[in-house]
Design a protein around this motif. Structure first.
Motif, short mmCIF file in Angstrom:
data_model
loop_
_atom_site.label_atom_id
_atom_site.label_comp_id
_atom_site.label_asym_id
_atom_site.label_seq_id
_atom_site.Cartn_x
_atom_site.Cartn_y
_atom_site.Cartn_z
N LEU A 172 80.02 18.18 60.20
CA LEU A 172 79.06 17.76 59.27
C LEU A 172 77.87 18.55 59.40
O LEU A 172 77.11 18.27 60.61
CB LEU A 172 79.14 16.28 59.17
N VAL A 173 77.09 18.88 58.36
CA VAL A 173 75.77 19.45 58.78
C VAL A 173 74.84 18.63 57.86
O VAL A 173 75.15 17.90 56.67
CB VAL A 173 75.63 20.99 58.36
N GLY A 174 73.45 18.66 58.10
CA GLY A 174 72.69 17.90 57.19
C GLY A 174 71.34 18.71 56.85
O GLY A 174 70.93 19.63 57.39
N ALA A 175 70.86 18.43 55.73
CA ALA A 175 69.82 19.02 54.93
C ALA A 175 68.82 17.99 54.57
O ALA A 175 69.31 16.73 54.00
CB ALA A 175 69.95 19.81 53.75
N GLU A 176 67.62 18.00 54.94
CA GLU A 176 66.80 16.61 54.79
C GLU A 176 66.19 17.06 53.19
O GLU A 176 65.57 18.39 52.87
CB GLU A 176 65.44 16.96 55.84
N THR A 177 66.05 16.01 52.65
CA THR A 177 65.57 16.12 51.14
C THR A 177 64.66 14.88 50.82
O THR A 177 64.39 14.21 51.71
CB THR A 177 66.54 15.87 49.99
N ALA A 178 63.84 14.87 49.68
CA ALA A 178 62.83 14.09 49.52
C ALA A 178 63.80 12.48 49.24
O ALA A 178 62.99 11.53 49.67
CB ALA A 178 62.26 14.09 48.23
#
Length: 225
Positions: A172-178
């Motif tokens: 699993l990878v993560g991307a920061e969003t609002a």
């Protein structure tokens, strides 16, 4: 069947057609889907076919020799790329209809880049998105009105392999969003010598809205895009 090398080899594609022409068409020329749906009596018939045995053996040896060859153009002229391979990002990759995550010219161009890189021996890792519904197909009503028709893509029945992390579990990878962290699992498509990694937001750790973000190619409003 799991390596899309066969998609630019007519002699290998014809093996699948020979196994069951009707099922080959019904599976949208997807060998993974076709082999899963092949009935036991057909398997028994094929197992007794010496010509098919010879064709499969030849195709397997051709593929293994292709993957093991270290005398391609880039091996001779672009050696430093082995240590620093090319990373190629695109919204769509048109490799074959068995992997329907593209709509048109951009996707076909990206897919051809991967195939050419594989033939040249160019170290390339491509990154895109796995669209669970892909791009719409046009359906017409009796009145001649266009309707968008989507089909559900099952990655377990496509030429894809889930990528495992160091712990052996699905990566699993993560991307920061609002709205917080967006999680995505990773699937791998082997394209000859090249690898295509596809991010899939349809995972339990995401909320309902986030899970839909990678569902359709070029779908939704501006916020979703």
């Amino acid at each position: 069947a799991q390596n899309l090398w066969w998609t630019w080899r007519d002699d290998v594609r014809n093996i699948y057609h020979h196994m069951d022409p009707g099922l080959w068409r019904a599976s949208n020329h997807n060998p993974v889907e076709m082999l899963l749906r092949l009935p036991p009596d057909r398997w028994e018939h094929l197992a007794a076919d010496p010509v098919l045995h010879a064709r499969v053996d030849r195709a397997f040896r051709l593929q293994q020799n292709y993957l093991a060859d270290r005398h391609r153009w880039c091996d001779i002229h672009a050696g430093p790329l082995r240590a620093r391979p090319v990373a190629y990002f695109c919204a769509e990759f048109g490799l074959h209809e068995s992997l329907p995550i593209y709509s048109g010219g951009l996707g076909i161009l990206a897919g051809d880049h991967l195939k050419s890189a594989s033939d040249l021996g160019l170290p390339m890792a491509a990154v895109g998105l796995l669209y669970r519904e892909g791009y719409f197909r046009q359906a017409l009503s009796p009145e001649g009105q266009q309707h968008d028709a989507y089909t559900q893509n099952d990655p377990e029945r496509m030429p894809l392999t889930p990528v495992a992390g160091p712990d052996g579990k699905r990566l699993l990878v993560g991307a920061e969003t609002a709205q917080g962290t967006l999680h995505a699992q990773v699937w791998r498509a082997d394209v000859g010598r090249c690898r295509l990694f596809l991010l899939d937001a349809d995972v339990d750790r995401n909320g309902p809205e986030a899970r839909h973000l990678s569902r359709r190619l070029y779908g939704g409003d501006q916020t979703m895009r």
